[in-house]
Write a protein that holds these residues in place. Sequence first.
Motif, PDB file in Angstrom:
ATOM      1  N   PHE A 150       0.819  -1.211   0.000  1.00  0.00           N
ATOM      2  CA  PHE A 150       0.000   0.000   0.000  1.00  0.00           C
ATOM      3  C   PHE A 150       0.854   1.263   0.000  1.00  0.00           C
ATOM      4  O   PHE A 150       0.523   2.259   0.633  1.00  0.00           O
ATOM      5  CB  PHE A 150      -0.946  -0.008   1.197  1.00  0.00           C
ATOM      6  CG  PHE A 150      -1.983  -1.082   1.115  1.00  0.00           C
ATOM      7  CD1 PHE A 150      -2.984  -1.033   0.150  1.00  0.00           C
ATOM      8  CD2 PHE A 150      -1.944  -2.159   1.976  1.00  0.00           C
ATOM      9  CE1 PHE A 150      -3.936  -2.042   0.069  1.00  0.00           C
ATOM     10  CE2 PHE A 150      -2.892  -3.163   1.905  1.00  0.00           C
ATOM     11  CZ  PHE A 150      -3.890  -3.104   0.934  1.00  0.00           C
ATOM     12  N   GLY A 151       1.977   1.216  -0.707  1.00  0.00           N
ATOM     13  CA  GLY A 151       2.792   2.404  -0.886  1.00  0.00           C
ATOM     14  C   GLY A 151       3.196   3.071   0.405  1.00  0.00           C
ATOM     15  O   GLY A 151       3.812   2.442   1.275  1.00  0.00           O
ATOM     16  N   PRO A 152       2.820   4.339   0.613  1.00  0.00           N
ATOM     17  CA  PRO A 152       3.250   5.070   1.806  1.00  0.00           C
ATOM     18  C   PRO A 152       2.672   4.516   3.114  1.00  0.00           C
ATOM     19  O   PRO A 152       3.175   4.828   4.185  1.00  0.00           O
ATOM     20  CB  PRO A 152       2.737   6.486   1.550  1.00  0.00           C
ATOM     21  CG  PRO A 152       1.622   6.331   0.569  1.00  0.00           C
ATOM     22  CD  PRO A 152       2.012   5.173  -0.300  1.00  0.00           C
ATOM     23  N   PHE A 153       1.640   3.685   3.025  1.00  0.00           N
ATOM     24  CA  PHE A 153       1.055   3.120   4.241  1.00  0.00           C
ATOM     25  C   PHE A 153       1.775   1.853   4.720  1.00  0.00           C
ATOM     26  O   PHE A 153       1.505   1.354   5.795  1.00  0.00           O
ATOM     27  CB  PHE A 153      -0.430   2.793   4.023  1.00  0.00           C
ATOM     28  CG  PHE A 153      -1.257   4.002   3.708  1.00  0.00           C
ATOM     29  CD1 PHE A 153      -1.535   4.951   4.691  1.00  0.00           C
ATOM     30  CD2 PHE A 153      -1.752   4.204   2.429  1.00  0.00           C
ATOM     31  CE1 PHE A 153      -2.290   6.067   4.405  1.00  0.00           C
ATOM     32  CE2 PHE A 153      -2.512   5.327   2.136  1.00  0.00           C
ATOM     33  CZ  PHE A 153      -2.790   6.266   3.119  1.00  0.00           C
ATOM     34  N   THR A 154       2.674   1.304   3.867  1.00  0.00           N
ATOM     35  CA  THR A 154       3.350   0.043   4.195  1.00  0.00           C
ATOM     36  C   THR A 154       4.856   0.258   4.222  1.00  0.00           C
ATOM     37  O   THR A 154       5.435   0.753   3.252  1.00  0.00           O
ATOM     38  CB  THR A 154       3.019  -1.046   3.157  1.00  0.00           C
ATOM     39  OG1 THR A 154       1.610  -1.171   3.033  1.00  0.00           O
ATOM     40  CG2 THR A 154       3.621  -2.376   3.560  1.00  0.00           C
ATOM     41  N   SER A 155       5.475  -0.108   5.311  1.00  0.00           N
ATOM     42  CA  SER A 155       6.931  -0.104   5.422  1.00  0.00           C
ATOM     43  C   SER A 155       7.441  -1.511   5.088  1.00  0.00           C
ATOM     44  O   SER A 155       6.986  -2.492   5.675  1.00  0.00           O
ATOM     45  CB  SER A 155       7.363   0.274   6.844  1.00  0.00           C
ATOM     46  OG  SER A 155       8.733   0.002   7.038  1.00  0.00           O
ATOM     47  N   GLN A 493      16.000 -11.504   5.221  1.00  0.00           N
ATOM     48  CA  GLN A 493      14.766 -11.500   6.008  1.00  0.00           C
ATOM     49  C   GLN A 493      13.924 -10.316   5.565  1.00  0.00           C
ATOM     50  O   GLN A 493      14.389  -9.179   5.535  1.00  0.00           O
ATOM     51  CB  GLN A 493      15.085 -11.385   7.497  1.00  0.00           C
ATOM     52  CG  GLN A 493      13.861 -11.365   8.398  1.00  0.00           C
ATOM     53  CD  GLN A 493      14.228 -11.171   9.855  1.00  0.00           C
ATOM     54  OE1 GLN A 493      15.063 -10.334  10.174  1.00  0.00           O
ATOM     55  NE2 GLN A 493      13.626 -11.951  10.731  1.00  0.00           N
ATOM     56  N   GLY A 494      12.680 -10.585   5.209  1.00  0.00           N
ATOM     57  CA  GLY A 494      11.768  -9.508   4.858  1.00  0.00           C
ATOM     58  C   GLY A 494      10.946  -9.088   6.064  1.00  0.00           C
ATOM     59  O   GLY A 494      10.408  -9.927   6.791  1.00  0.00           O
ATOM     60  N   VAL A 495      10.876  -7.790   6.297  1.00  0.00           N
ATOM     61  CA  VAL A 495      10.089  -7.245   7.410  1.00  0.00           C
ATOM     62  C   VAL A 495       9.114  -6.225   6.826  1.00  0.00           C
ATOM     63  O   VAL A 495       9.533  -5.198   6.273  1.00  0.00           O
ATOM     64  CB  VAL A 495      10.981  -6.589   8.474  1.00  0.00           C
ATOM     65  CG1 VAL A 495      10.125  -5.998   9.589  1.00  0.00           C
ATOM     66  CG2 VAL A 495      11.983  -7.593   9.033  1.00  0.00           C
ATOM     67  N   VAL A 496       7.818  -6.499   6.939  1.00  0.00           N
ATOM     68  CA  VAL A 496       6.781  -5.628   6.394  1.00  0.00           C
ATOM     69  C   VAL A 496       5.891  -5.164   7.535  1.00  0.00           C
ATOM     70  O   VAL A 496       5.425  -5.977   8.341  1.00  0.00           O
ATOM     71  CB  VAL A 496       5.944  -6.356   5.330  1.00  0.00           C
ATOM     72  CG1 VAL A 496       4.874  -5.424   4.754  1.00  0.00           C
ATOM     73  CG2 VAL A 496       6.840  -6.888   4.228  1.00  0.00           C
ATOM     74  N   ALA A 497       5.667  -3.865   7.633  1.00  0.00           N
ATOM     75  CA  ALA A 497       4.854  -3.307   8.721  1.00  0.00           C
ATOM     76  C   ALA A 497       3.828  -2.338   8.150  1.00  0.00           C
ATOM     77  O   ALA A 497       4.112  -1.580   7.214  1.00  0.00           O
ATOM     78  CB  ALA A 497       5.745  -2.597   9.737  1.00  0.00           C
TER      79      ALA A 497
END
Length: 537
Positions: A150-155, A493-497
């Motif tokens: 979600f672009g700017p909403f997802t780190s 390692q992928g980290v998605v927030a």
Amino acid sequence: MAPEHADLHDPETDPLATYVLEPDDVRPLLARVVASPGHATASAVAPFTGSPVAAVPLTAPGDLPDAARRARAAQRLWAARPVAERAAVLLRVHDLLLERQSDVLDLLQVETGKARAHAWEELGDVANAARYYGLRARRMLAPRSVRGLFGPFTSARVLRHPVGVVGIVTPWNYPLSLGLGDPLPALVAGNAVLLRADPQTALTLLWGAELLEDAGLPPDLLQVLVGGPDVGMALLEHVDHAGFTGSTASGRVFAGRAGELGVPVTLELGGKNAMYVADDVDVEAAAEGAVRACFGSAGQLCASIERIYVHEDVRDAFVAALVRRTAALRLGAGLDYRADMGSLVGPAQLARVVEHVEDALGHGATLLTGGEQRPDLGPYFFEPTLLADVPPTARAHREETFGPVVSVYPVASDDEAVAAMNDSELGLVAAVWTRSTARGTALAARTRAGAVVVNDTHHLLWGSVGVPIGGVGASGFGRRHGREGLWETTWTQGVVAQRGVHSGRGFGMRELHELGPDVWPRVLTRLLRAERTLRLP
């Protein structure tokens, strides 16, 4: 008759005639070998003289569990240090290596029999790699931000972690370049290293281990094991990643066992490397480059050129220049820079070279120069040798000789040259010589080799540390050098927030699902189409 090569042998003044490694000189190095009390020993033979060098303790497979335990304990502390601190050790390695070069060059020559200039190439390679990773590792290992759903909403970030303990199996031919150079990226990535040395050149690797500790590497992070295939295979049971440099046959066995254990490996195996000399070359420059590419370390390196394809329009002029330069090479033993080429490492390698030459001549090949043993210089000297008219039935046509033997073939076009170079299961290194860089790079892209050099030798390739190198096909897989070589001993390692969820400002999958089971698929469909229209990655 083959031209006579220059003779640098002088028993009256040759320092190697009486050169002996005193026990007190090597005892501190030998104490670094991972070996239990009552260990067996192996005595390497100095190629220049045929005399024993030193009795080196041998590691037994039963010594590995304790070594691995100590390596893991050291690795946990090492990985917790900032990358900048680990990189600083490599920069000190660079400085110490250049300061102490005379000592290790002597040792390299005594153990390998190579000319001093070729020994220095190993030293220069390690110093170059130490500086490269010392200055760049921090950026290469840094967390990397990527675009989230979600672009700017997802780190979204990608992290790199060391695998833990890395096992490295090194051959005898490049003990400093591979034995010290290969561990550097693994160490700066935060790993510990268990390094298996060949008994023939173990002292050089032990010297490198001592240098690393002098540069600030903590104890137990790099441990030297000395032994044969049994130790290399046993090593796989105690590591998280393994690197292997050696023959294709041995590499396949190693990789097979690694597959059974689920251990990822990097393999650099054999090479029957080819060079193409196009019709527009300066034949003298191309011939000089060919000599450097073919006879470094007496041809005992995976990247050595063993096949030369010459455009028929320049064949006669190029071959004449190549024969003249090859015949002028100075052979000799000595701890100085007088010799252009040194000795083969031992009787097995000499026997293989002799067999390939005799087999080729027996099948109708033409001897252009060389082809003779030189026992007057030392027990394992063999002249740099050029062959023509080598038929496909000869072993030297397809098999790697791993010695100073090169076959020259005529071709009528670029297309024929590319087809001939690619006609091998091996694909490690290749070279193209032409006045046109554009033509050379286009031909390189068509060549089936892990790396291709245009208008120079593998020295340019190896020295360009940012370029990943390695084989394709039966020459192996994985890469050393460049960021790819550093990343070989890391895992991602992928980290998605999702941002702002608890403050009510965020928007993500939870909010989409709350719209209803028939709504969120339509919303996502429109989102994906919009991103395609806007060309968002």
